[in-house]
Scaffold this active site. Structure first.
Site, short mmCIF file in Angstrom:
data_model
loop_
_atom_site.label_atom_id
_atom_site.label_comp_id
_atom_site.label_asym_id
_atom_site.label_seq_id
_atom_site.Cartn_x
_atom_site.Cartn_y
_atom_site.Cartn_z
N THR A 6 -8.74 -55.97 5.19
CA THR A 6 -7.41 -55.39 5.42
C THR A 6 -6.90 -54.56 4.25
OG1 THR A 6 -6.28 -57.36 4.58
CG2 THR A 6 -6.82 -57.33 6.93
N CYS A 21 -5.38 -3.69 2.13
CA CYS A 21 -5.21 -3.74 3.59
C CYS A 21 -6.51 -4.01 4.35
CB CYS A 21 -4.56 -2.45 4.07
SG CYS A 21 -3.79 -2.63 5.71
N LYS A 68 -9.32 1.76 -2.42
CA LYS A 68 -9.55 1.06 -1.16
C LYS A 68 -11.01 1.23 -0.75
CE LYS A 68 -7.32 0.63 3.40
NZ LYS A 68 -6.16 1.11 4.18
N GLY A 112 2.06 -58.98 7.18
CA GLY A 112 2.32 -57.79 6.36
C GLY A 112 1.73 -56.55 6.99
N GLU A 119 0.84 -1.19 0.00
CA GLU A 119 0.00 0.00 0.00
C GLU A 119 0.88 1.25 0.00
OE1 GLU A 119 -3.76 1.61 2.75
OE2 GLU A 119 -2.50 -0.06 3.43
#
EC number: 6.3.5.1
Length: 645
Positions: free
Chosen positions: A471, A168, A115, A365, A46
């Site tokens: 699984t 801003c 702004k 596993g 700004e």
């Protein structure tokens, strides 16, 4: 854009208060450096042409005219360079009123955005100098000798992307302008800011930026005033932050004046996909994009201007393991959450059917180990006897001593009921019944074993009055690496939402964070180190595993990468390949290897949909899921031709 990425910079260069010549020299110097980095869009703070802390000098014609002359210099610069669009801040006088403006400079054209919200509380008293611009406003104005379009209701095109601008305080209000801009199509929001530093404010600001990028499904680039601003009453540290869809992907180091710029590649294609997929975004846009339009211009918006080569590095991190957090603390938190989801899902199923017995095949596993750990934790939470978990080992032709011993020892260490039912004799009988030669180690040889094991589990669950716990994991489901009506089937698939690359981390987390004995911890760590294998082919003479899954279907870390970007973002194979080359640059995968396994993934993913169309129930644990009842609905006979091409 380069393969859907827009290279964006947020910059907070040194300033001298009211010294416009100095400030513009630093901006041009910064732009020259950004061009060398092939940056396409940059945002500065700004009032970056004058400095933010000029106070009543903003009503002095000398400063106003100097800022207008500086803008003219930047317009000339942009005509010469033509490859980078950029936004700077300056004071603008229109019809006797002063506005706090952002100037978007593109190839000699200037658009001004005023702004919207002017703070006048605490340390801010901007109403003394600026006026808000009534919404909507769009008109031509002269800033010195530069013809500009003044607006607060437009989005702009830059290198094929659509961008919105706010300043801003606009971010801090309940409904920021960026909300409407995003609803109207802006994929990138630029914020020119001058937010001073206070205790705790930076953390709040980062959350605000990341949340706004998440809420708007956009990228958000924030540049805050920094070194050189007046310290009469306030201090500015020069913040540069870039966020994308809820995540901050780049930020500078605070309190280091020379570390004042960040550059990142914004994934515009990912943003577009999420907006397309999130249907309520479009519903909201219908109501909230009122009065916002896309600015028209003669500028060529679709040509980058840069020559990109294959060696150009992406200026953002592409995680090679998108399912696995790199931060150990986040990893532990993720693992705990996943285990709790799995346990909650299984606990509800057991409670709903009044079941106190689980039957699960234990191979030694990773996947079956994780399922067993979830079962144990579920029984503990429900206050049930662990002996109600019946783990069954079913050694066959390819079972090794390592996996068998780990399976039996793990069940004993966890205090569950352990059973062993060898399958060799029954499978040989089946070979004889169907006329298959046992010496031929083909798909029939393998799948007979898998289906025999599933039959045993199903029949034992009937005999014991329980259910079979599946699984198989998410990665196996994606590749179809499961025997149809074999290990593909169960009464509840507790691992169905967990990718293979994450399974080992969950087991490791359990080993180190849960209350386990040293012997159980040692078993879990050895299981983690065991090569992934279905063990359906006889082992080597020395007992070593010969059949390694990743030798057959490819590395799971590659397949999980492909899976993530195909399902999470719907990317094309070309783009997934592009990302994979960058993500795995430091790994032992050359381009040909990545292409090979990507083709394998696409082929198998389409061919194996029929298995996913009839999946057992199982809990979703992350953003990528293949449940046919929820996240992934696909015809089983869809063609993969255009993806593989």
């Amino acid at each position: 854009m380069r393969n859907g990425f827009l290279r964006v910079a947020a910059c907070a260069p040194h300033v001298k208060v009211a010294d416009v010549d100095y400030n513009i020299s630093r901006i041009i110097e910064k732009l020259d450096g950004l061009v060398k980095q092939k940056t396409e869009l940059a945002v500065f703070p700004e009032m970056s042409l004058t400095g933010y802390t000029c106070a009543d000098l903003f009503h002095n014609f000398m400063l106003i005219d100097a800022a207008a002359a500086a803008l003219a210099r930047l317009v000339d610069y942009s005509r010469e360079v033509r490859v980078i669009d950029f936004v700077v801040g300056l004071p603008v006088r229109v019809d006797g009123a002063m506005y706090n403006c952002a100037a978007l400079v593109q190839q000699g054209e200037v658009s001004l955005v005023a702004k919207s919200y002017i703070p006048n509380y605490n340390e801010f008293y901007e109403r003394r100098w600026w006026r808000p611009l009534p919404f909507p406003t769009e008109r031509e104005v002269m800033v010195g000798d530069v013809k500009c379009r003044l607006t607060n209701c437009n989005i702009f095109r830059s290198h094929g992307a659509q961008i919105g601008i706010e300043i801003c305080e606009d971010l801090w209000v309940p409904i920021p302008p960026s909300c409407r801009l995003a609803m109207a199509g802006a994929q990138v929001i630029l914020n020119l800011s001058a937010s001073d530093d206070l205790i705790g404010k930076y953390d709040y600001l980062k959350k605000l930026i990341s949340q706004q990028s998440a809420r708007c499904l956009c990228a958000y680039a924030y540049a805050g005033a920094g070194w050189g601003e007046s310290s009469t009453d306030l201090v500015f540290d020069g913040k540069a932050v870039i966020a994308e869809n809820g995540s901050i992907i780049a930020s500078n180091r605070r309190w280091e004046p020379d570390h004042n710029t960040v550059v990142a590649d914004i994934d515009i294609q990912a943003i577009d996909r999420d907006r397309m997929h999130t249907s309520t975004f479009a519903d909201c846009a219908v109501n909230e994009a009122v009065g916002i339009s896309v600015a028209d211009s003669h500028i060529s918006h679709h040509a980058s201007g840069y020559d990109w080569s294959d060696d150009d590095k992406l200026l953002r991190h592409i995680d090679p393991h998108p399912f696995v957090p790199s931060d150990p603390a986040v990893m532990d938190e993720r693992c705990d959450e996943i285990l709790n989801i799995q346990v909650a899902g299984l606990a509800k199923r057991l409670d709903a059917i009044g079941c106190r017995t689980l039957v699960v095949g234990i191979s030694g596993g990773l996947d079956s180990t994780l399922a067993l750990l979830v079962a144990v934790r579920t029984f503990d939470r429900l206050g049930l006897d662990r002996r109600g978990i019946v783990g069954i080992t079913m050694p066959g032709f390819g079972t090794t001593d390592r996996t068998h011993n780990n399976a039996t020892a793990l069940m004993e260490g966890l205090g569950v009921t352990s059973m062993e039912i060898p399958i060799a004799a029954s499978v040989n009988q089946h070979f004889s019944d169907i006329g298959h030669d046992p010496a031929v180690h083909d798909v029939t040889y393998e799948n007979c074993q898998a289906r025999e094991r599933t039959q045993i589990l199903m029949d034992m669950s009937n005999r014991l009055g329980g259910i079979v716990l599946g699984t198989g994991d998410l990665s196996e489901l994606a590749l179809g690496w499961a025997t149809y009506n074999g290990d593909h089937m169960s009464m509840y698939g507790v691992n169905a939402g967990v990718p293979k690359t994450l399974v080992r981390h969950l087991v490791n987390y359990y080993a180190h964070q849960q209350s386990t004995s040293d012997s159980v911890r040692g078993l879990l760590l050895d299981i983690i180190d065991t090569p992934i294998s279905p063990e359906l082919i006889p082992a080597a003479a020395d007992g070593e595993i010969l059949q390694r899954t990743e030798d057959l279907v490819g590395p799971y870390e590659l397949h999980d990468f492909f899976l993530y970007y195909m399902l999470r973002y719907g990317f094309t194979p070309e783009r997934i390949y592009f990302l994979a080359r960058h993500a795995f640059k430091e790994y032992d995968y050359d381009d040909a290897t990545i292409r090979k396994w990507l083709d394998t993934f696409m082929k198998r993913f389409f061919q194996q949909q029929f298995k996913r169309s009839c999946l057992p129930d199982g809990p979703k644990v992350g953003s990528v899921c293949l449940s046919p009842r929820g996240d992934w609905r696909m015809p089983s006979d869809a063609s993969s031709a255009i993806w593989r091409k």
